[in-house]
Design a protein around this motif. Sequence first.
Motif, PDB file in Angstrom:
ATOM      1  N   LYS A 462      -5.277 -39.393 -17.257  1.00  0.00           N
ATOM      2  CA  LYS A 462      -5.094 -38.125 -16.269  1.00  0.00           C
ATOM      3  C   LYS A 462      -4.247 -38.609 -15.098  1.00  0.00           C
ATOM      4  O   LYS A 462      -4.046 -39.654 -15.024  1.00  0.00           O
ATOM      5  CB  LYS A 462      -6.700 -38.044 -15.521  1.00  0.00           C
ATOM      6  N   GLN A 463      -3.767 -37.574 -14.607  1.00  0.00           N
ATOM      7  CA  GLN A 463      -2.518 -37.742 -13.723  1.00  0.00           C
ATOM      8  C   GLN A 463      -3.123 -38.444 -12.552  1.00  0.00           C
ATOM      9  O   GLN A 463      -4.468 -38.049 -12.216  1.00  0.00           O
ATOM     10  CB  GLN A 463      -2.137 -36.421 -13.266  1.00  0.00           C
ATOM     11  N   ASP A 464      -2.567 -39.240 -11.906  1.00  0.00           N
ATOM     12  CA  ASP A 464      -2.840 -39.989 -10.609  1.00  0.00           C
ATOM     13  C   ASP A 464      -3.762 -41.195 -10.891  1.00  0.00           C
ATOM     14  O   ASP A 464      -4.397 -41.851 -10.060  1.00  0.00           O
ATOM     15  CB  ASP A 464      -3.303 -39.176  -9.626  1.00  0.00           C
ATOM     16  N   SER A 465      -4.064 -41.420 -12.454  1.00  0.00           N
ATOM     17  CA  SER A 465      -4.868 -42.482 -12.600  1.00  0.00           C
ATOM     18  C   SER A 465      -4.220 -43.899 -12.436  1.00  0.00           C
ATOM     19  O   SER A 465      -3.060 -44.022 -12.910  1.00  0.00           O
ATOM     20  CB  SER A 465      -5.678 -42.338 -13.957  1.00  0.00           C
ATOM     21  N   SER A 542       1.722 -40.798 -12.071  1.00  0.00           N
ATOM     22  CA  SER A 542       1.886 -39.705 -11.571  1.00  0.00           C
ATOM     23  C   SER A 542       2.677 -38.443 -12.054  1.00  0.00           C
ATOM     24  O   SER A 542       2.804 -37.477 -11.419  1.00  0.00           O
ATOM     25  CB  SER A 542       2.464 -40.144 -10.430  1.00  0.00           C
ATOM     26  N   PRO A 544       3.094 -36.047 -14.869  1.00  0.00           N
ATOM     27  CA  PRO A 544       2.810 -35.336 -16.125  1.00  0.00           C
ATOM     28  C   PRO A 544       3.759 -35.110 -17.347  1.00  0.00           C
ATOM     29  O   PRO A 544       4.914 -34.848 -17.021  1.00  0.00           O
ATOM     30  CB  PRO A 544       2.150 -33.988 -15.866  1.00  0.00           C
ATOM     31  N   ASN A 570      -2.758 -32.470 -13.683  1.00  0.00           N
ATOM     32  CA  ASN A 570      -4.212 -31.880 -13.011  1.00  0.00           C
ATOM     33  C   ASN A 570      -3.894 -30.518 -12.712  1.00  0.00           C
ATOM     34  O   ASN A 570      -4.639 -29.469 -12.762  1.00  0.00           O
ATOM     35  CB  ASN A 570      -4.599 -32.590 -11.559  1.00  0.00           C
ATOM     36  N   HIS A 571      -2.781 -30.396 -12.378  1.00  0.00           N
ATOM     37  CA  HIS A 571      -2.355 -29.133 -11.920  1.00  0.00           C
ATOM     38  C   HIS A 571      -1.351 -28.495 -13.029  1.00  0.00           C
ATOM     39  O   HIS A 571      -0.711 -29.402 -13.632  1.00  0.00           O
ATOM     40  CB  HIS A 571      -1.486 -29.137 -10.513  1.00  0.00           C
TER      41      HIS A 571
END
Length: 591
Positions: A462-465, A542, A544, A570-571
């Motif tokens: 997932k983004q930001d993981s 960070s 995508p 995420n977005h």
Amino acid sequence: MQDTPDTLTDLHHPCVRSCVEGDRRECHYIFTVEWYRSLSLECGDCPFNHTHCASHHCVFADGVQRPLVTVNRRLPGPFIHVCQWDEVVVNVENDLHLDSTSIHWHGIHQRGTPYMDGVPFLTQCPILPGTTFRYRFVADEPGTHYWHSHSGFQRTDGMFGALVVHQVPASDPHVTLYDTDDPKHTLVLTDWLNGLSFHKFINLHSAQDQDKPHTLLINGRGRFLTHKRGNEEATTPLHEVTVKAGKRHRFRTLSNSIRNCPIVISVDNHTLLVIAADGHPIQPITVDSLTIYGGERWDFVLTANQEQGTYWIKFQGLMHCGTRHKAAYQLAVLRYEGTEGVPDTRAPTSYHTTIREGFQLNTLDNAPGDGTFLTAAEMRSVTPTKEDISRHPDHTFWLNFNFYATKNPPQVMVHINGISFKLPSAPPLYQPNVDTSIFCNETSRKNCDEGFCHCPHVLTVKQDSLVEVVLVDESFVNHPFHLHGHSFYVIGMGQFGPGITKTKVQELDASGQVNRNFEHAPLKDTVTVPSGGYTVLRFLASNPGYWLFHCHLTFHVEMGMAMVFYVAGNHAAPPPPDDLPRCGLSGIDAL
Ligand code: C2O
Ligand code: CU
């Protein structure tokens, strides 16, 4: 030999300038991709007449005639020097007769433009012969980078060049350490074969022929084959670099890679003050020599504080370029402005003299700790670690890799976690019709035979993981790994020796024997894994997109040594321009 009409054109590009805050430009280039050859008719009487060697479109390489894939009939291709935040616009015209092409901008993260990353069938459709594709992206990451074809063997037949993103002086923490940062002080290194890479590859793959690189090229130049005509003998000119006495010069180096050929660079009578790795500033280290692996970039400062004269810049190839094979090495000339001639009396006549003894950085195949040399994991970044990378990672991926032989057909392949990478038949990044059910990983293997699988190996995060990757080398060969779209922190490195397995490293980790450093951990995007050892990386996912992660040796990528991190946004990601070419067949993406 010095400037050619072509390098002068590059130097006069309107984007080559001192960077000033707020001066953001659009930088245009036309790249024409063609089959070409070294010592073509354009070379006239080269190497007997060195003035002819400097002619427009003369690629003389090491004096060996061979076919090439070139951009604008040059080796290496045009260099790009821009300022951070410039927009780079490159029209790539594919004039190859049959082959498709692509260009990857190695070191650029393509935030918001993942479809400009240049990986055919992953981030774009291949650029078909007779067509033009326009790359457009922001030079987001400052530092020394590199562009190269990401299609087959093109980059090992000549399709590569430098891409340097300069900064406004105030944003470079090392600006006080050097007086000049001249585009002419960029050294583009490669190992070099005496024929088409693809021929060498099929010989290796299908007949176990072990034909290794015979030499190295420095900015497309080198001396290898002696040409004879009657009583005359001649070799091709060496690359030359001019420095001003008393000044501190920033050098930028990068290495393309064909076979497993780490290159050790050193300069007679001079030390190197190393200041950046893969574009990221490190705490400066003074060394006598520096090892560069395929895909890496290193910046150092050379102070011209010796007696006015000429000195050898030496390049020694290791592993596949080492003494067990053809002992490949090369020289270039460091010339103090106003001096003549070449450094004759100290002329190295053999491979063994092409190294300066002493303290070495990024030493081949060693683990931290010895103290007589330094590994990449022991460097320290200038700034404290930005993100909180010491927290428990959201994902930990253990990746082991090794060679294996298939019986039918009898071939050598490479796997990562039991999978040899196969690309999807269309880019999943922007073609929704791609059948993602063919994607695989360690627990969902597909298309397997004799215990090994061939499928698009994709790990989703997932983004930001926060992602931790532990690379475990079971092949007992040193491999340089490169990640697209992100830089990673190198937080650990170690070596146990033959017979090491992923399970054993996991056990050692459980008992606290795998060290991790989080303080001023160095940021890189290409790193080596010591043979029979491991390297631990962490990165914040960070950005995508679908990001390739692979060994940077072309022969190994082509044997399947690659995989993908899919960073799921995420977005909603910015939509790709709708005029991007489509490819592949929907629904029948069967393996
Ligand atoms: Cu320079 Cu995917 O590589
Ligand atoms: Cu490899």
